[in-house]
Design an enzyme around this catalytic site. Structure first.
Site, PDB file in Angstrom:
ATOM      1  N   TRP A   1     -18.472  11.978  -6.612  1.00  0.00           N
ATOM      2  CA  TRP A   1     -17.222  12.023  -7.389  1.00  0.00           C
ATOM      3  C   TRP A   1     -17.071  10.799  -8.283  1.00  0.00           C
ATOM      4  O   TRP A   1     -16.188  10.764  -9.133  1.00  0.00           O
ATOM      5  CB  TRP A   1     -16.003  12.182  -6.482  1.00  0.00           C
ATOM      6  CG  TRP A   1     -16.008  11.286  -5.286  1.00  0.00           C
ATOM      7  CD1 TRP A   1     -15.531  10.016  -5.206  1.00  0.00           C
ATOM      8  CD2 TRP A   1     -16.523  11.589  -3.982  1.00  0.00           C
ATOM      9  NE1 TRP A   1     -15.718   9.501  -3.959  1.00  0.00           N
ATOM     10  CE2 TRP A   1     -16.323  10.452  -3.169  1.00  0.00           C
ATOM     11  CE3 TRP A   1     -17.133  12.721  -3.424  1.00  0.00           C
ATOM     12  CZ2 TRP A   1     -16.708  10.410  -1.835  1.00  0.00           C
ATOM     13  CZ3 TRP A   1     -17.523  12.667  -2.095  1.00  0.00           C
ATOM     14  CH2 TRP A   1     -17.311  11.534  -1.319  1.00  0.00           C
TER      15      TRP A   1
ATOM     16  N   GLU B   1     -10.207  13.757  -4.396  1.00  0.00           N
ATOM     17  CA  GLU B   1      -9.100  13.017  -3.788  1.00  0.00           C
ATOM     18  C   GLU B   1      -8.416  13.834  -2.696  1.00  0.00           C
ATOM     19  O   GLU B   1      -8.058  13.315  -1.648  1.00  0.00           O
ATOM     20  CB  GLU B   1      -8.087  12.585  -4.854  1.00  0.00           C
ATOM     21  CG  GLU B   1      -8.583  11.466  -5.743  1.00  0.00           C
ATOM     22  CD  GLU B   1      -8.966  10.206  -4.965  1.00  0.00           C
ATOM     23  OE1 GLU B   1      -8.395   9.948  -3.895  1.00  0.00           O
ATOM     24  OE2 GLU B   1      -9.876   9.494  -5.437  1.00  0.00           O
TER      25      GLU B   1
ATOM     26  N   THR C   1      -9.796  13.479   5.401  1.00  0.00           N
ATOM     27  CA  THR C   1     -11.146  13.751   5.908  1.00  0.00           C
ATOM     28  C   THR C   1     -12.040  12.565   5.570  1.00  0.00           C
ATOM     29  O   THR C   1     -11.938  12.005   4.477  1.00  0.00           O
ATOM     30  CB  THR C   1     -11.699  15.047   5.250  1.00  0.00           C
ATOM     31  OG1 THR C   1     -10.748  16.096   5.405  1.00  0.00           O
ATOM     32  CG2 THR C   1     -13.008  15.467   5.898  1.00  0.00           C
TER      33      THR C   1
ATOM     34  N   GLY D   1     -10.250  21.066   7.471  1.00  0.00           N
ATOM     35  CA  GLY D   1      -8.935  20.996   8.119  1.00  0.00           C
ATOM     36  C   GLY D   1      -7.799  20.817   7.117  1.00  0.00           C
ATOM     37  O   GLY D   1      -8.022  20.753   5.906  1.00  0.00           O
TER      38      GLY D   1
ATOM     39  N   TYR E   1      -0.191   8.282  -4.958  1.00  0.00           N
ATOM     40  CA  TYR E   1      -1.564   7.782  -4.876  1.00  0.00           C
ATOM     41  C   TYR E   1      -2.516   8.707  -5.652  1.00  0.00           C
ATOM     42  O   TYR E   1      -3.318   8.258  -6.474  1.00  0.00           O
ATOM     43  CB  TYR E   1      -2.033   7.678  -3.406  1.00  0.00           C
ATOM     44  CG  TYR E   1      -3.530   7.585  -3.348  1.00  0.00           C
ATOM     45  CD1 TYR E   1      -4.165   6.374  -3.609  1.00  0.00           C
ATOM     46  CD2 TYR E   1      -4.321   8.721  -3.151  1.00  0.00           C
ATOM     47  CE1 TYR E   1      -5.547   6.293  -3.656  1.00  0.00           C
ATOM     48  CE2 TYR E   1      -5.706   8.653  -3.198  1.00  0.00           C
ATOM     49  CZ  TYR E   1      -6.301   7.442  -3.446  1.00  0.00           C
ATOM     50  OH  TYR E   1      -7.667   7.370  -3.511  1.00  0.00           O
TER      51      TYR E   1
ATOM     52  N   ASP F   1      -3.883   3.236  -1.157  1.00  0.00           N
ATOM     53  CA  ASP F   1      -4.181   4.067   0.010  1.00  0.00           C
ATOM     54  C   ASP F   1      -4.181   3.139   1.232  1.00  0.00           C
ATOM     55  O   ASP F   1      -3.815   1.968   1.112  1.00  0.00           O
ATOM     56  CB  ASP F   1      -5.510   4.827  -0.174  1.00  0.00           C
ATOM     57  CG  ASP F   1      -6.715   3.884  -0.135  1.00  0.00           C
ATOM     58  OD1 ASP F   1      -6.519   2.651  -0.213  1.00  0.00           O
ATOM     59  OD2 ASP F   1      -7.855   4.385  -0.020  1.00  0.00           O
TER      60      ASP F   1
ATOM     61  N   CYS G   1     -13.048  -5.733   4.160  1.00  0.00           N
ATOM     62  CA  CYS G   1     -11.750  -6.028   4.787  1.00  0.00           C
ATOM     63  C   CYS G   1     -11.394  -4.878   5.728  1.00  0.00           C
ATOM     64  O   CYS G   1     -10.402  -4.188   5.555  1.00  0.00           O
ATOM     65  CB  CYS G   1     -10.688  -6.218   3.700  1.00  0.00           C
ATOM     66  SG  CYS G   1      -9.189  -6.988   4.318  1.00  0.00           S
TER      67      CYS G   1
ATOM     68  N   CYS H   1      -6.889 -15.261  -0.523  1.00  0.00           N
ATOM     69  CA  CYS H   1      -6.329 -14.563   0.642  1.00  0.00           C
ATOM     70  C   CYS H   1      -5.502 -15.495   1.527  1.00  0.00           C
ATOM     71  O   CYS H   1      -6.005 -16.501   2.035  1.00  0.00           O
ATOM     72  CB  CYS H   1      -7.474 -13.944   1.445  1.00  0.00           C
ATOM     73  SG  CYS H   1      -6.882 -12.959   2.815  1.00  0.00           S
TER      74      CYS H   1
HETATM   75  S1  SF4 Z   1     -10.643 -12.842   3.126  1.00  0.00           S
HETATM   76 FE1  SF4 Z   1      -8.753 -11.661   3.214  1.00  0.00          FE
HETATM   77  S2  SF4 Z   1      -9.123  -9.907   1.849  1.00  0.00           S
HETATM   78 FE2  SF4 Z   1     -11.111 -10.801   2.314  1.00  0.00          FE
HETATM   79  S3  SF4 Z   1     -11.864  -9.707   4.128  1.00  0.00           S
HETATM   80 FE3  SF4 Z   1     -10.786 -11.497   4.879  1.00  0.00          FE
HETATM   81  S4  SF4 Z   1      -8.719 -10.782   5.256  1.00  0.00           S
HETATM   82 FE4  SF4 Z   1      -9.680  -9.276   3.913  1.00  0.00          FE
END
Ligand code: SF4
Length: 344
Positions: A36, A49, A55, A95, A134, A152, A206, A222
């Site tokens: 996709w 989507e 799924t 489903g 979304y 999401d 993450c 972060c």
């Molecule tokens: S640094 Fe922050 S955004 Fe990157 S993986 Fe770790 S927690 Fe997730």
């Protein structure tokens, strides 16, 4: 605290340009080649989507659902003209069949209101059946590269960690907050790549349990020190255990009695008929399946005289061609593999 998590050195949204570039650069190098992602066709994007809404990617890829769907219904016109049986059969195994029905309804709206040309405006796509914020954002950003944010579960998790957000991301206030951050961070150009990259970062780096912060392209932006504890979610609904009694009945010609579902979730799909209350007949199979927060024990009773029951009889060979949800398909496969029920 995560010992391996590097310290934050830049603040969002102030450093958003550098953040966007980091996501785009990382994704350009690490993107998975999903089918996709090779298309800019808005209809194909919408199909993918909706398939991926509830799924797993591996399921959609493994059985080539996306490719087979487009072979059978290559555009909105072919989908709009298809019968309900064809649509449900093509969706079988994914489903949540309401998605397939909505996809067909959406195709019909595009044919009737837009002359078969997929609309490009976010508001028009948002008005299609089964399309939420979304999905509409995904279609306009992936198909038309419009600068629209998407959130999401993966993106919500990444944002909650980036901003060290301790509210529940699945409650209205939390949803509002993560959408506001997503909109603030979305770039004016390169959105197709940026949005895909942000989602994929959540899938690969993450992750829910073991965020790989050392390998993360945006660790410098972060804020959280405890990624494994985020995002916070509202308390889960506890599991409800229920029994479902159904009937397995074969006539002398081998015809298996089935009936069509009427509930909203699986309407039109074929199933083993409900047993009478209280159920009678020897129990020939027990199996379990889950649906939302229900854990269902499916109990199959063999009933020889089911002449008075409504429904339709199918030969074992004809079962393959009809649409049926997975639990009943599995039950029938198990029953027919049992010599006691093999066709004489
Ligand atoms: S640094 Fe922050 S955004 Fe990157 S993986 Fe770790 S927690 Fe997730």
């Amino acid at each position: 605290m995560t010992e391996s998590k590097p310290a934050q050195t830049r603040t969002l949204p102030k450093a958003k340009r550098a953040f966007q570039n980091a996501i785009i650069a990382w994704f350009s190098e690490h993107a998975e080649d999903y089918p996709w992602r090779r298309t800019h066709d808005p209809y194909a994007v919408l199909v993918s989507e909706l398939m991926l809404q509830q799924t797993q990617v591996a399921t959609v890829l493994g059985r080539r659902y996306f490719e087979r769907w487009l072979e059978q219904f290559p555009n909105v016109n072919t989908l709009a003209d298809a019968s309900e049986d064809e649509v449900l059969k093509a969706w079988e195994g994914l489903g949540y069949y309401r998605r397939a029905r909505n996809l067909q309804k959406a195709a019909r709206v595009v044919v009737e209101q837009f002359d078969g040309r997929f609309p490009e405006k976010l508001a028009d796509i948002l008005a299609l059946p089964g399309v939420g914020r979304y999905t509409a954002g995904a279609v306009v950003s992936f198909a038309f590269d419009q600068s629209v944010a998407i959130v999401d579960a993966n993106v919500a998790r990444v944002l909650a960690r980036l901003f060290d957000y301790e509210g529940a991301v699945d409650l209205p206030a939390g949803q509002q907050q993560v959408w506001a951050w997503a909109e603030e961070l979305v770039p004016g150009d390169g959105v197709r790549v940026y949005n895909s990259g942000l989602m994929e970062l959540g899938q690969k780096i993450c992750t829910v349990r073991q965020p790989n912060c050392r390998e993360c392209p945006v660790f410098a932006f972060c804020a959280t020190r405890v990624p494994e504890q985020l995002p916070v979610k509202k308390p889960r609904t506890s599991t409800v255990f229920v029994d479902e009694h159904v009937v397995f009945s074969r006539d002398e010609d081998g015809g298996i009695l089935l009936e069509q579902e009427t509930g909203k979730r699986r309407e039109g799909l074929w199933k083993l008929p409900e047993a009478s209350d209280p159920p009678t007949g020897k129990i020939v199979l027990k199996m379990q399946y889950s649906i939302t927060h229900y854990r269902v024990t499916l109990i199959v009773h063999e009933v020889c005289d089911a002449k008075s029951r409504s429904g339709r009889r199918f030969s074992a060979a004809a079962l393959e061609a009809i649409a049926m949800s997975s639990p009943y398909r599995k039950a029938l496969v198990a029953l027919l593999a049992n010599d006691d029920f093999a066709l004489n």
